[in-house]
Motif scaffolding. Structure first.
Motif, PDB file in Angstrom:
ATOM      1  N   ASP A 145       0.661  -1.260  -0.060  1.00  0.00           N
ATOM      2  CA  ASP A 145      -0.058  -0.136  -0.064  1.00  0.00           C
ATOM      3  C   ASP A 145       0.775   1.189  -0.089  1.00  0.00           C
ATOM      4  O   ASP A 145       2.135   1.135  -0.009  1.00  0.00           O
ATOM      5  N   LYS A 146       0.241   2.578   0.003  1.00  0.00           N
ATOM      6  CA  LYS A 146       0.805   3.589   0.041  1.00  0.00           C
ATOM      7  C   LYS A 146       1.827   3.861   1.084  1.00  0.00           C
ATOM      8  O   LYS A 146       2.872   4.603   1.049  1.00  0.00           O
ATOM      9  N   ASP A 147       1.743   3.319   2.309  1.00  0.00           N
ATOM     10  CA  ASP A 147       2.514   3.602   3.456  1.00  0.00           C
ATOM     11  C   ASP A 147       3.537   2.393   3.406  1.00  0.00           C
ATOM     12  O   ASP A 147       4.340   2.480   4.299  1.00  0.00           O
ATOM     13  N   GLY A 148       3.541   1.549   2.301  1.00  0.00           N
ATOM     14  CA  GLY A 148       4.726   0.407   2.339  1.00  0.00           C
ATOM     15  C   GLY A 148       4.480  -0.658   3.060  1.00  0.00           C
ATOM     16  O   GLY A 148       5.282  -1.659   3.166  1.00  0.00           O
ATOM     17  N   ASP A 149       3.210  -0.968   3.629  1.00  0.00           N
ATOM     18  CA  ASP A 149       2.585  -2.049   4.225  1.00  0.00           C
ATOM     19  C   ASP A 149       2.383  -3.240   3.196  1.00  0.00           C
ATOM     20  O   ASP A 149       1.820  -3.046   2.246  1.00  0.00           O
ATOM     21  N   LEU A 150       2.467  -4.404   3.545  1.00  0.00           N
ATOM     22  CA  LEU A 150       2.152  -5.339   2.851  1.00  0.00           C
ATOM     23  C   LEU A 150       0.795  -6.156   2.955  1.00  0.00           C
ATOM     24  O   LEU A 150       0.374  -6.075   4.415  1.00  0.00           O
ATOM     25  N   ILE A 151      -0.085  -6.075   2.137  1.00  0.00           N
ATOM     26  CA  ILE A 151      -1.493  -6.144   2.177  1.00  0.00           C
ATOM     27  C   ILE A 151      -1.917  -7.598   1.824  1.00  0.00           C
ATOM     28  O   ILE A 151      -1.546  -7.803   0.640  1.00  0.00           O
ATOM     29  N   LEU A 152      -2.760  -8.260   2.235  1.00  0.00           N
ATOM     30  CA  LEU A 152      -3.613  -9.432   1.519  1.00  0.00           C
ATOM     31  C   LEU A 152      -4.815  -9.018   1.834  1.00  0.00           C
ATOM     32  O   LEU A 152      -5.396  -8.844   2.703  1.00  0.00           O
ATOM     33  N   GLU A 153      -5.594  -9.265   0.397  1.00  0.00           N
ATOM     34  CA  GLU A 153      -6.880  -8.722   0.298  1.00  0.00           C
ATOM     35  C   GLU A 153      -7.774  -9.938  -0.182  1.00  0.00           C
ATOM     36  O   GLU A 153      -7.276 -10.403  -1.243  1.00  0.00           O
ATOM     37  N   MET A 154      -9.238  -9.896  -0.078  1.00  0.00           N
ATOM     38  CA  MET A 154      -9.756 -10.863  -0.576  1.00  0.00           C
ATOM     39  C   MET A 154     -11.331 -10.071  -0.854  1.00  0.00           C
ATOM     40  O   MET A 154     -11.938  -9.655   0.447  1.00  0.00           O
ATOM     41  N   ASP A 155     -12.113  -9.875  -1.829  1.00  0.00           N
ATOM     42  CA  ASP A 155     -13.133  -9.151  -1.809  1.00  0.00           C
ATOM     43  C   ASP A 155     -14.216 -10.185  -2.253  1.00  0.00           C
ATOM     44  O   ASP A 155     -14.120 -11.033  -2.949  1.00  0.00           O
ATOM     45  N   VAL A 156     -15.438  -9.890  -1.589  1.00  0.00           N
ATOM     46  CA  VAL A 156     -16.629 -10.833  -1.861  1.00  0.00           C
ATOM     47  C   VAL A 156     -18.001 -10.056  -2.170  1.00  0.00           C
ATOM     48  O   VAL A 156     -18.193  -9.284  -1.046  1.00  0.00           O
ATOM     49  N   PHE A 157     -18.339 -10.108  -3.322  1.00  0.00           N
ATOM     50  CA  PHE A 157     -19.574  -9.453  -3.656  1.00  0.00           C
ATOM     51  C   PHE A 157     -20.818 -10.065  -2.970  1.00  0.00           C
ATOM     52  O   PHE A 157     -21.037 -11.427  -3.324  1.00  0.00           O
ATOM     53  N   MET A 158     -21.494  -9.404  -2.534  1.00  0.00           N
ATOM     54  CA  MET A 158     -22.672  -9.804  -1.651  1.00  0.00           C
ATOM     55  C   MET A 158     -23.903  -9.195  -1.760  1.00  0.00           C
ATOM     56  O   MET A 158     -24.831  -9.395  -0.876  1.00  0.00           O
ATOM     57  N   ARG A 159     -24.122  -8.420  -2.829  1.00  0.00           N
ATOM     58  CA  ARG A 159     -25.399  -7.659  -2.737  1.00  0.00           C
ATOM     59  C   ARG A 159     -26.755  -8.505  -2.778  1.00  0.00           C
ATOM     60  O   ARG A 159     -27.772  -8.268  -2.016  1.00  0.00           O
ATOM     61  N   TYR A 160     -26.708  -9.431  -3.478  1.00  0.00           N
ATOM     62  CA  TYR A 160     -27.803 -10.618  -3.606  1.00  0.00           C
ATOM     63  C   TYR A 160     -27.752 -11.632  -2.561  1.00  0.00           C
ATOM     64  O   TYR A 160     -28.578 -12.443  -2.725  1.00  0.00           O
ATOM     65  N   GLY A 161     -26.744 -11.832  -1.685  1.00  0.00           N
ATOM     66  CA  GLY A 161     -26.585 -12.586  -0.679  1.00  0.00           C
ATOM     67  C   GLY A 161     -25.984 -13.864  -0.871  1.00  0.00           C
ATOM     68  O   GLY A 161     -25.754 -14.118  -2.232  1.00  0.00           O
ATOM     69  N   MET A 162     -25.729 -14.919  -0.068  1.00  0.00           N
ATOM     70  CA  MET A 162     -25.083 -15.995  -0.497  1.00  0.00           C
ATOM     71  C   MET A 162     -25.784 -17.093   0.685  1.00  0.00           C
ATOM     72  O   MET A 162     -26.082 -16.499   1.867  1.00  0.00           O
TER      73      MET A 162
END
Length: 161
Positions: free
Chosen positions: A114-131
């Motif tokens: 990221d912009k601060d130099g930190d290491l990021i692990l990310e996972m995005d989950v779309f849920m507008r209609y649910g699961m």
């Protein structure tokens, strides 16, 4: 014979409608903050809070690794459309090549600096209609696996590959 067929079809239709009604009760959306928290607690410690802007955020720990889940796409803290899972490590001089290798080999999570130099692990989950609740439990299980593999490689002094 026609009466018997009509009764049988009526019973089948009733069963179909009843099962779809039961299934809809099992649907979780990103607006179901307490249900998401309940599932998270099944994988370790977790607490739910709200940012100064009213955005819900879940902070937790899985097998010793801290993470957060941001409820995103929300309108005044409700009607959220997605969950964003994040892990953050204060590691400097991390190889962009190793991050690119992680990203090409992993399907669901992505790593970046990221912009601060930190290491990021990310996972995005779309849920507008649910699961279903079971599917969301699988999402948390996938996140736990990603955190574990990523953290293990970092703690062994090797970079993700």
């Amino acid at each position: 014979m026609n009466k018997l067929l009509t009764i049988a079809l009526g019973v089948c239709l009733t069963c179909v409608l009843a099962s779809s009604a039961m299934a809809s009760n099992d649907i979780v959306t990103a607006s179901d903050h307490e249900t998401v928290l309940e599932i998270a607690k099944g994988f370790g410690s977790a607490d739910l809070s709200v940012t100064g802007k009213g955005t819900p955020v879940l902070k937790g720990r899985m097998e010793g690794t801290k993470y957060a889940v941001w409820f995103s796409g929300c309108s005044e803290g409700n009607s959220c459309s997605a969950l964003q899972f994040l892990g953050v490590w204060k590691i400097k001089n991390f190889s962009q090549e190793k991050i690119n290798t992680w990203n090409t080999q992993k399907m669901y999570s992505k790593a970046y600096i990221d912009k601060d130099g930190d290491l990021i692990l990310e996972m995005d989950v779309f849920m507008r209609y649910g699961m279903t609740k079971k599917n969301l439990e699988e999402v948390f299980d996938l996140w736990q696996t990603s955190l574990k593999h990523f953290s293990r490689q970092l703690s062994q002094g090797t970079q993700p590959n």
